[in-house]
Design a protein around this motif. Structure first.
Motif, PDB file in Angstrom:
ATOM      1  N   GLY A 148       0.773  -1.510   0.014  1.00  0.00           N
ATOM      2  CA  GLY A 148       0.165  -0.003   0.049  1.00  0.00           C
ATOM      3  C   GLY A 148       0.794   1.300   0.083  1.00  0.00           C
ATOM      4  N   GLU A 149       2.269   0.932  -0.048  1.00  0.00           N
ATOM      5  CA  GLU A 149       3.005   2.331  -0.109  1.00  0.00           C
ATOM      6  C   GLU A 149       3.294   2.646  -1.528  1.00  0.00           C
ATOM      7  OE1 GLU A 149       6.378   1.270   2.089  1.00  0.00           O
ATOM      8  OE2 GLU A 149       5.310   0.784   4.004  1.00  0.00           O
ATOM      9  N   ILE A 150       3.891   3.820  -1.973  1.00  0.00           N
ATOM     10  CA  ILE A 150       4.121   4.248  -3.244  1.00  0.00           C
ATOM     11  C   ILE A 150       5.431   3.213  -3.818  1.00  0.00           C
ATOM     12  CG2 ILE A 150       6.012   5.777  -2.644  1.00  0.00           C
ATOM     13  CD1 ILE A 150       5.175   7.800  -4.998  1.00  0.00           C
ATOM     14  N   ASP A 151       5.010   2.612  -5.017  1.00  0.00           N
ATOM     15  CA  ASP A 151       5.889   2.001  -5.569  1.00  0.00           C
ATOM     16  C   ASP A 151       7.267   2.462  -6.117  1.00  0.00           C
ATOM     17  OD1 ASP A 151       7.214  -0.001  -7.452  1.00  0.00           O
ATOM     18  OD2 ASP A 151       5.481  -1.348  -7.426  1.00  0.00           O
ATOM     19  N   LEU A 152       8.372   1.960  -5.435  1.00  0.00           N
ATOM     20  CA  LEU A 152       9.537   2.877  -5.745  1.00  0.00           C
ATOM     21  C   LEU A 152      10.042   2.515  -7.148  1.00  0.00           C
ATOM     22  CD1 LEU A 152      11.282   2.480  -2.263  1.00  0.00           C
ATOM     23  CD2 LEU A 152      10.095   4.541  -3.106  1.00  0.00           C
ATOM     24  N   ASP A 153       9.939   1.225  -7.775  1.00  0.00           N
ATOM     25  CA  ASP A 153      10.386   0.926  -9.028  1.00  0.00           C
ATOM     26  C   ASP A 153       9.567   1.598  -9.959  1.00  0.00           C
ATOM     27  OD1 ASP A 153      12.699  -0.768  -7.824  1.00  0.00           O
ATOM     28  OD2 ASP A 153      10.825  -2.607  -8.111  1.00  0.00           O
ATOM     29  N   ALA A 154       8.383   1.555  -9.808  1.00  0.00           N
ATOM     30  CA  ALA A 154       7.520   2.631 -10.805  1.00  0.00           C
ATOM     31  C   ALA A 154       7.742   3.695 -10.828  1.00  0.00           C
ATOM     32  CB  ALA A 154       6.244   2.238 -10.619  1.00  0.00           C
ATOM     33  N   LEU A 155       8.188   4.406  -9.477  1.00  0.00           N
ATOM     34  CA  LEU A 155       8.521   5.849  -9.371  1.00  0.00           C
ATOM     35  C   LEU A 155       9.843   6.344 -10.056  1.00  0.00           C
ATOM     36  CD1 LEU A 155       7.924   8.654  -7.878  1.00  0.00           C
ATOM     37  CD2 LEU A 155       9.191   7.929  -6.157  1.00  0.00           C
ATOM     38  N   ALA A 156      10.807   5.233  -9.916  1.00  0.00           N
ATOM     39  CA  ALA A 156      12.279   5.271 -10.538  1.00  0.00           C
ATOM     40  C   ALA A 156      12.026   5.516 -12.108  1.00  0.00           C
ATOM     41  CB  ALA A 156      13.168   4.519 -10.237  1.00  0.00           C
ATOM     42  N   ARG A 157      11.058   4.731 -12.489  1.00  0.00           N
ATOM     43  CA  ARG A 157      11.064   4.600 -14.121  1.00  0.00           C
ATOM     44  C   ARG A 157      10.288   5.910 -14.319  1.00  0.00           C
ATOM     45  NH1 ARG A 157       9.619  -0.637 -12.734  1.00  0.00           N
ATOM     46  NH2 ARG A 157       7.567  -0.379 -13.005  1.00  0.00           N
ATOM     47  N   ALA A 158       9.240   6.319 -13.646  1.00  0.00           N
ATOM     48  CA  ALA A 158       8.572   7.671 -14.124  1.00  0.00           C
ATOM     49  C   ALA A 158       9.466   8.761 -13.938  1.00  0.00           C
ATOM     50  CB  ALA A 158       7.391   7.925 -13.242  1.00  0.00           C
ATOM     51  N   ALA A 159      10.370   8.802 -12.822  1.00  0.00           N
ATOM     52  CA  ALA A 159      11.107  10.147 -12.762  1.00  0.00           C
ATOM     53  C   ALA A 159      12.415  10.263 -13.682  1.00  0.00           C
ATOM     54  CB  ALA A 159      12.022   9.876 -11.066  1.00  0.00           C
ATOM     55  N   PRO A 181       7.481   5.672   1.974  1.00  0.00           N
ATOM     56  CA  PRO A 181       8.981   5.774   2.137  1.00  0.00           C
ATOM     57  C   PRO A 181       9.583   6.962   1.581  1.00  0.00           C
ATOM     58  CG  PRO A 181       8.500   4.390   0.350  1.00  0.00           C
ATOM     59  CD  PRO A 181       7.101   4.713   0.823  1.00  0.00           C
ATOM     60  N   ALA A 182       9.329   8.171   2.626  1.00  0.00           N
ATOM     61  CA  ALA A 182       9.984   9.494   2.048  1.00  0.00           C
ATOM     62  C   ALA A 182      11.320   9.610   1.600  1.00  0.00           C
ATOM     63  CB  ALA A 182       9.437  10.650   3.153  1.00  0.00           C
ATOM     64  N   ALA A 183      12.265   8.962   2.476  1.00  0.00           N
ATOM     65  CA  ALA A 183      13.651   9.154   2.320  1.00  0.00           C
ATOM     66  C   ALA A 183      13.849   8.391   0.833  1.00  0.00           C
ATOM     67  CB  ALA A 183      14.547   8.393   3.176  1.00  0.00           C
ATOM     68  N   GLU A 184      13.320   7.269   0.525  1.00  0.00           N
ATOM     69  CA  GLU A 184      13.755   6.649  -0.593  1.00  0.00           C
ATOM     70  C   GLU A 184      12.975   7.318  -1.794  1.00  0.00           C
ATOM     71  OE1 GLU A 184      12.694   5.422   2.180  1.00  0.00           O
ATOM     72  OE2 GLU A 184      13.519   3.513   2.720  1.00  0.00           O
ATOM     73  N   VAL A 185      11.907   7.893  -1.680  1.00  0.00           N
ATOM     74  CA  VAL A 185      11.582   8.923  -2.477  1.00  0.00           C
ATOM     75  C   VAL A 185      12.579  10.144  -3.089  1.00  0.00           C
ATOM     76  CG1 VAL A 185       9.723  10.424  -3.373  1.00  0.00           C
ATOM     77  CG2 VAL A 185       9.206   8.148  -2.535  1.00  0.00           C
ATOM     78  N   GLY A 186      12.956  10.535  -1.829  1.00  0.00           N
ATOM     79  CA  GLY A 186      14.083  11.493  -2.014  1.00  0.00           C
ATOM     80  C   GLY A 186      15.204  11.152  -2.811  1.00  0.00           C
ATOM     81  N   ARG A 187      15.664   9.850  -2.473  1.00  0.00           N
ATOM     82  CA  ARG A 187      16.838   9.559  -3.314  1.00  0.00           C
ATOM     83  C   ARG A 187      16.789   9.429  -4.825  1.00  0.00           C
ATOM     84  NH1 ARG A 187      17.595   4.620  -5.385  1.00  0.00           N
ATOM     85  NH2 ARG A 187      15.845   3.874  -4.042  1.00  0.00           N
ATOM     86  N   ILE A 188      15.381   8.795  -5.215  1.00  0.00           N
ATOM     87  CA  ILE A 188      15.016   8.659  -6.385  1.00  0.00           C
ATOM     88  C   ILE A 188      14.847  10.471  -7.054  1.00  0.00           C
ATOM     89  CG2 ILE A 188      13.126   8.422  -8.150  1.00  0.00           C
ATOM     90  CD1 ILE A 188      12.592   6.055  -6.354  1.00  0.00           C
ATOM     91  N   ALA A 189      14.180  11.312  -6.453  1.00  0.00           N
ATOM     92  CA  ALA A 189      14.512  12.614  -6.737  1.00  0.00           C
ATOM     93  C   ALA A 189      15.554  12.969  -7.324  1.00  0.00           C
ATOM     94  CB  ALA A 189      13.525  13.378  -5.835  1.00  0.00           C
ATOM     95  N   ARG A 190      16.543  12.903  -6.105  1.00  0.00           N
ATOM     96  CA  ARG A 190      17.890  13.517  -6.524  1.00  0.00           C
ATOM     97  C   ARG A 190      18.655  12.597  -7.582  1.00  0.00           C
ATOM     98  NH1 ARG A 190      17.844  12.951  -0.948  1.00  0.00           N
ATOM     99  NH2 ARG A 190      19.104  10.892  -0.888  1.00  0.00           N
ATOM    100  N   GLU A 191      18.482  11.589  -7.635  1.00  0.00           N
ATOM    101  CA  GLU A 191      19.210  10.710  -8.839  1.00  0.00           C
ATOM    102  C   GLU A 191      18.593  11.324 -10.163  1.00  0.00           C
ATOM    103  OE1 GLU A 191      18.417   6.714  -7.898  1.00  0.00           O
ATOM    104  OE2 GLU A 191      19.814   6.361  -6.310  1.00  0.00           O
TER     105      GLU A 191
END
Length: 400
Positions: A141-152, A174-184
């Protein structure tokens, strides 16, 4: 509960006047302020009444400056990166509308995004041609980080804007993991921390967000009509606020002005001074307890409540997430959530209910009914949880 924590809970409750009147399980709506917050607000209002508003503000100038430092300490930011505003939505809007979107720019968000934020996305979709991309949830039920990385990684992605803890459930994204994807990917990151500041440890450097919006009235236990915006100096200094006044900028010549160099360019001049002082008192109160200790207790109490609710016939708990927060949502198979919450309030047990219009995407995706929302805090007792469940059982029995 060991003796030490029992003594502390007793003290916290003694310092919370509302605990004498109600069982307050609506901290995700508006918590009960402790006495130092009440004192800070009323003391300044009295000063305004006795000497005048401008004069009272001048007398409180040092204390007002300290509020920025307290909020900065609370979230791990520099005081110059903090703006004090009227509420979390105002903070979020000042950040979002400062971004110079162009047609075709993409905004990535989550399924559980809050209504006010999503309405802003829709407005810019219609006015500027911004594309809204809803990133799916994972199995927890949390944001899918793999899908987020692809979209980002898409070249037109301009912003990631998500809600840390949704209004309609216990999920902690997972706010910190989202932040890592944003920075990358070199993408701006706006975090709505309206429900997390005050109940969880929140560190903007660990999270890596460029903006963070929050309110005073919820888990931070500050006054209504207060909130704040964090704006990371290194990445937001060139962004122009959507609205400015003589506080946010200086009129230097007939045809020119200069914006403030710090986050206060997102503020406006007229403000609720007493409320700001109360907000600072709330931050200091939370810091004195320790956000790590608050988080541990809140999470444990919420888990206990979920277990108690699942034992009541006809009740379904709808929270998801790997480590749910202090927000507990549930529904009964016959009684509507609004009716349950209303009848509980008649018995001085405060809860609220979550409508589909607050988080429409999540409600529709999961096929959720209207939900009762019970949100615990560190001053909540086991006895209060039992009082809630007893009231629910009695209500259900009377309706059968």
């Amino acid at each position: 509960m060991n003796t030490d924590i029992e003594d502390e809970v007793t003290r916290w409750r003694a310092e919370t006047p509302g605990c004498r009147n109600v069982v307050h399980l609506n901290n995700a709506g508006s918590s009960l302020p402790p006495s130092p917050v009440l004192d800070a607000v009323t003391r300044h209002l009295r000063l305004e009444a006795e000497y005048g508003g401008y004069e009272a503000a001048d007398a409180a100038a040092g204390a007002l400056e300290q509020v920025y430092a307290s909020i900065g300490t609370l979230i791990g930011a520099d005081a110059a990166e903090v703006a004090l505003v009227e509420n979390a939505t105002r903070a979020w809007d000042m950040a979002f509308y400062s971004i110079p979107f162009a047609p075709g720019d993409r905004v990535l968000t989550c399924v559980s995004e809050y209504a006010s934020n999503y309405l802003a996305f829709l407005q810019l979709r219609d006015s500027r041609g911004v594309e809204i991309v809803v990133v799916p949830d994972d199995d927890a039920g949390e944001i899918d980080l793999d899908a987020l990385a692809r979209a980002a990684s898409h070249e037109r992605t301009r912003l990631i804007a998500i809600t840390h803890i949704p209004t309609n459930g216990g999920v902690v994204n997972p706010a910190a993991e989202v932040g890592r994807i944003a920075r990358e990917n070199g993408v701006l990151y706006l975090l709505d921390a309206c429900q997390s500041v005050g109940q969880l440890e929140v560190d903007v450097d660990a999270i890596g967000c460029d903006f963070l919006s929050a309110t005073g009235r919820k888990f931070l236990r500050g006054p209504r009509g207060t909130g704040f915006l964090y704006a990371r100096a290194a990445t937001t200094a060139d962004l122009h606020p959507p609205l400015i006044d003589l506080h946010a900028a200086t009129w230097v010549t007939r045809d020119s002005y200069e914006l403030r160099p710090d986050a206060r360019r997102f503020e406006n001049w007229e403000s609720y001074v007493a409320g700001r002082l109360g907000l600072g008192a709330a931050a200091d109160y939370a810091l004195a307890i320790g956000l790590d200790r608050i988080e541990t207790r809140v999470v444990a109490l919420a888990a206990r409540l979920r277990a108690m609710l699942t034992e009541i016939p006809g009740i379904t708990v709808y929270d998801k997430g790997r480590r749910p927060s202090g927000i507990v949502t549930f529904a009964h198979d016959r009684l509507r959530a609004q009716r349950i919450s209303g009848r509980l309030r008649e018995q001085r047990v405060n809860t609220s209910y979550a409508k589909a219009s607050s988080t429409r995407l999540d409600h529709e995706r999961r096929g959720l009914p209207e939900l009762v929302r019970a949100s615990v805090h560190y001053f909540t007792t086991d006895g209060e949880l039992e009082e809630l469940t007893r009231a629910l059982r009695k209500m259900i029995d009377e309706d059968s």
